[in-house]
Design an enzyme around this catalytic site. Sequence first.
Site, PDB file in Angstrom:
ATOM      1  CE  LYS A 141       3.028  -0.010   4.908  1.00 19.01           C
ATOM      2  NZ  LYS A 141       2.515  -0.074   3.523  1.00 19.01           N
ATOM      3  CD  GLU A 201      -2.800   1.049   2.459  1.00 22.77           C
ATOM      4  OE1 GLU A 201      -3.267   2.167   2.691  1.00 22.77           O
ATOM      5  OE2 GLU A 201      -2.870   0.089   3.257  1.00 22.77           O
ATOM      6  NE  ARG A 223       3.769  -8.046  11.012  1.00 22.62           N
ATOM      7  CZ  ARG A 223       3.386  -7.142  10.125  1.00 22.62           C
ATOM      8  NH1 ARG A 223       2.475  -7.429   9.235  1.00 22.62           N
ATOM      9  NH2 ARG A 223       3.915  -5.941  10.127  1.00 22.62           N
TER      10      ARG A 223
HETATM   11  P1  ATP Z   1       2.711  -2.682   8.260  1.00 17.28           P
HETATM   12  O1  ATP Z   1       2.062  -3.807   8.974  1.00 17.28           O
HETATM   13  O2  ATP Z   1       4.171  -2.519   8.493  1.00 17.28           O
HETATM   14  O3  ATP Z   1       1.979  -1.396   8.365  1.00 17.28           O
HETATM   15  P2  ATP Z   1       1.492  -3.508   5.940  1.00 17.28           P
HETATM   16  O4  ATP Z   1       1.238  -4.948   6.028  1.00 17.28           O
HETATM   17  O5  ATP Z   1       0.357  -2.602   6.210  1.00 17.28           O
HETATM   18  O6  ATP Z   1       2.732  -3.116   6.764  1.00 17.28           O
HETATM   19  P3  ATP Z   1       1.551  -3.458   3.126  1.00 17.28           P
HETATM   20  O7  ATP Z   1       2.033  -2.405   2.223  1.00 17.28           O
HETATM   21  O8  ATP Z   1       0.105  -3.779   3.186  1.00 17.28           O
HETATM   22  O9  ATP Z   1       2.085  -3.106   4.558  1.00 17.28           O
HETATM   23  O10 ATP Z   1       2.360  -4.794   2.932  1.00 17.28           O
HETATM   24  C1  ATP Z   1       2.719  -5.355   1.707  1.00 17.28           C
HETATM   25  C2  ATP Z   1       3.038  -6.813   1.921  1.00 17.28           C
HETATM   26  O11 ATP Z   1       4.124  -6.950   2.827  1.00 17.28           O
HETATM   27  C3  ATP Z   1       1.876  -7.589   2.500  1.00 17.28           C
HETATM   28  O12 ATP Z   1       1.699  -8.743   1.701  1.00 17.28           O
HETATM   29  C4  ATP Z   1       2.307  -7.952   3.886  1.00 17.28           C
HETATM   30  O13 ATP Z   1       1.853  -9.235   4.210  1.00 17.28           O
HETATM   31  C5  ATP Z   1       3.831  -7.926   3.791  1.00 17.28           C
HETATM   32  N1  ATP Z   1       4.474  -7.583   5.069  1.00 17.28           N
HETATM   33  C6  ATP Z   1       4.338  -6.432   5.767  1.00 17.28           C
HETATM   34  N2  ATP Z   1       5.055  -6.473   6.908  1.00 17.28           N
HETATM   35  C7  ATP Z   1       5.683  -7.670   6.932  1.00 17.28           C
HETATM   36  C8  ATP Z   1       6.584  -8.306   7.848  1.00 17.28           C
HETATM   37  N3  ATP Z   1       6.986  -7.710   8.972  1.00 17.28           N
HETATM   38  N4  ATP Z   1       7.028  -9.543   7.547  1.00 17.28           N
HETATM   39  C9  ATP Z   1       6.635 -10.141   6.417  1.00 17.28           C
HETATM   40  N5  ATP Z   1       5.808  -9.611   5.512  1.00 17.28           N
HETATM   41  C10 ATP Z   1       5.319  -8.384   5.752  1.00 17.28           C
END
Ligand code: ATP
Length: 572
Positions: free
Chosen positions: A281, A37, A271
């Site tokens: 984020k 996102e 994760r």
């Molecule tokens: P955050 O939780 O840090 O705000 P998010 O999941 O909202 O991050 P996105 O931009 O939606 O951020 O994430 C893009 C992809 O990265 C998603 O498929 C999510 O599953 C993956 N992702 C985000 N954080 C992690 C993490 N710590 N470990 C593994 N994969 C992750």
Amino acid sequence: MDEARKEESGADFIRDAVAKDLADGKTAEVRTRFPPEPNGWLHIGHAKAIYVDFGIAQTFGGKCNLRFDDTNPEKEDLSYVEAIQRDVRWLGYDWEDRLFFASDYYEKLYSLAQLLIRKGLAYVDDLDEAQIKEYRGTNVPDKNNITFTPPGKNSPYRDRSVEENLDLFGRMRAGEFPDGSKTLRAKIDMANPNLLMRDPVMYRIRREPHYRTGTAWCIYPMYDFQHPLSDAIEGVTHSLCSLEYEIHRPLYDWFIANCGVFPSRQIEFARLNITHTVLSKRLLIQLVREKKVSGWDDPRMPTIAGLRRRGYTPEAIRDFLGRIGIAKTDSMVDIQLLEHCVREDLNKKASRYMAVLRPLKLIIDNWPEGRVETLLAVNNPEDPEAGSRQIPFTGTLYIERDDFKETPPPKYFRLFPGNQVRLRYGYIVTCTGFDKDPATGEVTAVHCAYDPATRGGDAPDNRKVKGTIHWVSAQEAVPLEARLYDYLFAPERPMDAPAGSSFLDAISSESLEVAGGAFGEPAIAGIAVGQPVQFERLGYFCADPDSAPGKPVFNRTVSLRDTWAKIEKKGS
Ligand code: ATP
Ligand code: MG
């Protein structure tokens, strides 16, 4: 085989699941996607997702799309789109011509929503956000303190006719209703034990310009509706995501099945969490907004841009991601493993130089007045191709303040009155005395005598000289600023802040130390921004973009002391 590598080969359940789908004929090819996102910069947790998404596609000769899941106009921005693309490329991944935006699917998603209405599977609701929440119900503990979920309550608008729903939904799009006054909801089951299945909202009204679609839309699809259908539109065979989406999977499958679209399959993995940092984020944006760091690319940030600026290499990050493996349960990875990986990589790549962070003058009293000698130094003992360079040696040098002690503690083999040390690449010197500022008591210079027969550091008479220290010529030195970093958070788990305090309270006041009066040997003037180097005995460094002509700035990537190697040794 060490623990970390065992994990990698033992836990590759995603590879197995995909291989099975291919063997069973469920799919003929593999298509994955990385779906950020655009509401922040990528962190190393995202790097894990990128590694998995692109890696699984590569393993099976398939392709991976880069798709921006951009359906939240309040938080999204083009600058994030650009930063994310730059960071994915830097990590070494290429989406080629497969760059997509969920916002390009708005029309298609709208017609899929109409399809669900026509099937009697979606309705326009007039309840507001708070009422929807109240009607949905919540998990409660029973008298034995076991959580159970009493059924929710149907909305009074749930049984509107298809015609009325189609009409209202069209008018929602046309802007006839105020923000928040109506939603479109899936008609699933208000008694489902999974709260996400209790008639989730598909569309909300929000008059907020979008960075790509401008004011074309005043209704925006919700993630749970948009994500599976975007996957399906792209023919994504395997939609890989982190574990928190597991509970969303029934909903993912429901939208795909009821819209009758391409059957994308969601598979979750753990994760990534790392000690002494936060990987979310939402929290990282807080550090940036509240100016706890200098920006998204502050070298203390776990962002890809921060790691790059700190001097990490894509190779080191990928090595780290390979070692931690892909597991199905969440775990906490020791940050020292990441540091170990960058040390291993930089040891092979980084040219060595000498620099002095906290300078103390060393005067060689028997050095011929005005003489400059040129010494030869190898650039990288790990890489003969890296060649050698010349270093000027003169009668007044700078050494590290720490490398002299008026009264040596036990086992101190560096300079103190009467002791000998080897000056790296230079001569063996004997400490003959020191000067002190009478007012402050601070040592201002160390006096030595050099032995002309020991050039290059050789001791012809097999004399025992235990200490070797680094130095730079005082008259030829280049001034520099060194930024020395420690963990941004002192506690291992800063996100587990005690009640009443925030993770921000766990920020360490010692996470950045600036050595402003440091000096380097003349050759450091030619080091390009971003190029990794080793300053002997001090660590790996990388020239920062803040460097100015005549005043280079170096970030310490990591010191040389590898605590992980010790941990690994102990464990084996
Ligand atoms: P955050 O939780 O840090 O705000 P998010 O999941 O909202 O991050 P996105 O931009 O939606 O951020 O994430 C893009 C992809 O990265 C998603 O498929 C999510 O599953 C993956 N992702 C985000 N954080 C992690 C993490 N710590 N470990 C593994 N994969 C992750
Ligand atoms: Mg998310």
